[in-house]
Design a protein around this motif. Sequence first.
Motif, mmCIF file in Angstrom:
data_model
loop_
_atom_site.group_PDB
_atom_site.id
_atom_site.type_symbol
_atom_site.label_atom_id
_atom_site.label_comp_id
_atom_site.label_asym_id
_atom_site.label_seq_id
_atom_site.Cartn_x
_atom_site.Cartn_y
_atom_site.Cartn_z
ATOM 1 N N ASP A 48 0.828 -1.203 0.000
ATOM 2 C CA ASP A 48 0.000 0.000 0.000
ATOM 3 C C ASP A 48 0.865 1.256 0.000
ATOM 4 O OD1 ASP A 48 -2.593 1.239 0.093
ATOM 5 O OD2 ASP A 48 -2.188 1.760 2.181
ATOM 6 N N SER A 49 1.957 1.200 0.683
ATOM 7 C CA SER A 49 2.932 2.299 0.683
ATOM 8 C C SER A 49 4.277 1.725 1.081
ATOM 9 C CB SER A 49 2.513 3.417 1.660
ATOM 10 O OG SER A 49 2.548 2.942 2.999
ATOM 11 N N GLY A 50 5.350 2.449 0.791
ATOM 12 C CA GLY A 50 6.666 1.941 1.113
ATOM 13 C C GLY A 50 7.122 0.913 0.094
ATOM 14 N N SER A 51 8.138 0.142 0.451
ATOM 15 C CA SER A 51 8.751 -0.764 -0.515
ATOM 16 C C SER A 51 9.034 -2.113 0.125
ATOM 17 C CB SER A 51 10.048 -0.143 -1.055
ATOM 18 O OG SER A 51 10.670 -1.000 -1.968
ATOM 19 N N VAL A 75 3.620 -0.447 4.182
ATOM 20 C CA VAL A 75 2.378 -1.119 4.552
ATOM 21 C C VAL A 75 2.080 -2.229 3.557
ATOM 22 C CG1 VAL A 75 -0.081 -0.850 5.018
ATOM 23 C CG2 VAL A 75 1.509 1.002 5.592
ATOM 24 N N LEU A 76 1.942 -3.448 4.059
ATOM 25 C CA LEU A 76 1.596 -4.614 3.269
ATOM 26 C C LEU A 76 0.145 -4.972 3.573
ATOM 27 C CD1 LEU A 76 3.104 -6.606 1.333
ATOM 28 C CD2 LEU A 76 3.393 -8.103 3.323
ATOM 29 N N GLU A 145 2.593 -3.290 8.887
ATOM 30 C CA GLU A 145 3.315 -2.036 8.681
ATOM 31 C C GLU A 145 4.723 -2.142 9.264
ATOM 32 O OE1 GLU A 145 3.010 2.697 9.957
ATOM 33 O OE2 GLU A 145 1.278 1.373 10.204
ATOM 34 N N GLY A 146 5.718 -2.113 8.390
ATOM 35 C CA GLY A 146 7.109 -2.144 8.827
ATOM 36 C C GLY A 146 7.688 -0.750 8.904
#
Length: 686
Positions: A48-51, A75-76, A145-146
């Motif tokens: 959803d966001s990030g990598s 966010v996965l 969310e990492g």
Amino acid sequence: MSSVTLSVHVPPPLLLLLLLLCGLIVAQPQLLPGSCNFELGTCGYTSDSGSWSMNEEGHLITVDSTFLSDEEPAVLVSPVLEQHDWSCLRLVYQITGQGSLHLHLRPDSDNFDHQLWTANTASDSWLIASVDLRNTTAPYQVLLEGRPECGSGNSVAIFEIHIVPGYCIECNFEEHHLCGYGNSWNPNVNWYVGGSVATEPVSNLLDDDTSNNQRGHYMYVDSVYAKHFQEVAKLTSPMTTVPMAGCLSFYYQRDQERGNLFSVFTRDQLGHYEEIWRPEVYSTAGWRLVSVDIKALHPLEVVFEVAFNSARGGYVAVDDISFSPEFCHTDTEPTFDPSIANCDFENSLCLYYQERAESKVWSRVSVKANTYRIGDHTTGAGRFLLANTPFTSRPGYMGRLHGPLLPGNHKYCLRFYYMLNGFGKADNSLVLYIFDENNVAQEKVWSVADTSRAVWTLVEVTYMKPMLSKVVFASICTNFWECGLVAIDDITVNMGDCRVTAGSLPGQCNFEDGVCGYIQDSAGDKADWLRVRGQTPTSYTGPRGDHTTGVGHYMYIEASLMRPGHRARLLTSDLRGSSLPQCVTFYFHMYGSGTGLLSVLLRRGSGRQDTLLWRRRGEQTISWMRAMVDYRCDDRHQIIFEAIRGPSLRSDIAIDDILFKRGPCEDPDDIIAYSGFSEYFNEIEN
């Protein structure tokens, strides 16, 4: 993968790691949608966001700080899940360096995600988390969310996501991760995997208790290597993440050749133990079934503990731990609700009463809040309880307010708000006792320490008595010239310890731990909202304390840093749309002769005009007031809190305790709707 043969006395942490890497235990439970081992892909999970990226060498997915900017969260998001029965999500993960991992639930019709679990502990090996997913009829998604911190070497990795039917506390010990159960390492005595994993050193230890699975596994501990008196082995369940009440069942077998102590405890987040069961027999001829009632109002673990006195202390084995939402014994289920002792005094005294009619000191009053008087804590315009009023003022008196009787042998958390005004000395101005059913004082549990500011202040008291008991508020006046006004409001009683919190609701922010992801609007704003505690620096404006506790944090605009007409905007993060009505409740404070304008706006997207939802102009009261705002928006949007400075320096505006929830708002009569024109003398135009 190649397999190896292990001795049963390999330390469980190492055993668990080897089982994970070597795939020795191949039995797998039924996997539900949302499960993924990332061997062939992401199983429908999207970034959803990030990598987040797949690791080509090992089957895992990871996010590295090298590929993120400004501590951007990654966010996965799972595919949409529809699981109507209770299930358990087991997560195998690792945090390297500095960072954190958060698990959220995204209901289909909510604007905010529900945080279920979080971790920030770095580890050199894989860790296992177990998170209960409650039964629901609405579709939802799982979010991971990492958040690796900036700097080299910081990363968050996920090895496996398994969602299985049932409760996380349940386990038959057939799975390679042992359901997240852990062993408290002891050099001499520990819990090990028994059954078909290897040959047990104790010849009379039976097979797995399940009749159709004679080659199954169980957990056991024996005294072969015990060297000291009272050597203890602990098998600990994963921490529950949601309230649970029902029947805990398990099978055990025991041989007490020279002495062992076997008990089952619960342990809360504070480390407090409570024994819930111990066996009545020294040994068993086979597997024996045990059922015990358990009620987890707050997160807790179940601990199976065995202590040995010598190397000939025998053994204990445990298997097939299960849980049912129905209690094992109906006579052990409490038949009362501690909320009978709750009262906000809006409509009555609830179940509270005074001793004698002729000596009534406490009165339920409604004060119209203005620039000189503070209203109640609940809404700012409701009712509260007041002692030492002019009608009861006399040289000496004691006013006792009794609450309802509550059963004994339970731990209670009592919360209430109080406010003092005009006391020369705080001694005995407000005292809290615990009385028994014969009206005998058992303990003085709290009293006012010093004369406080005229602000509602939160008090939390945890107590436990073996008998029927009740709380009694007492106000004592021995010298008329030193007595003032004392008020109480919003009494609540819950089971458990006040220090163990259930966590905040999604969309709830009291600004105690930060700004909850709210964003300052830098475009066009001449000032920012400030997060502070205590009184604002300018006299005769702003609150004396926050609304949440009286001594906490809130957000406000400092008028002395702005010019008349300057504005400050505080925006939520992007919210998902919903076809259902939504409700925003918050508390606002507008006190000062030059107070300006406070508005709540809806922003649907760039290029579109913001929609006005709610507004107040000019000085309101010296009190915190509650606002409720209904709105509906079916696409992505933001809510904006906009403050505009008034004509003078006495124009501070504050907000606190914001809560988003499904609407429509309750009790709409508690607030005054915005009429579209100014009812107050301070006119501030956009």
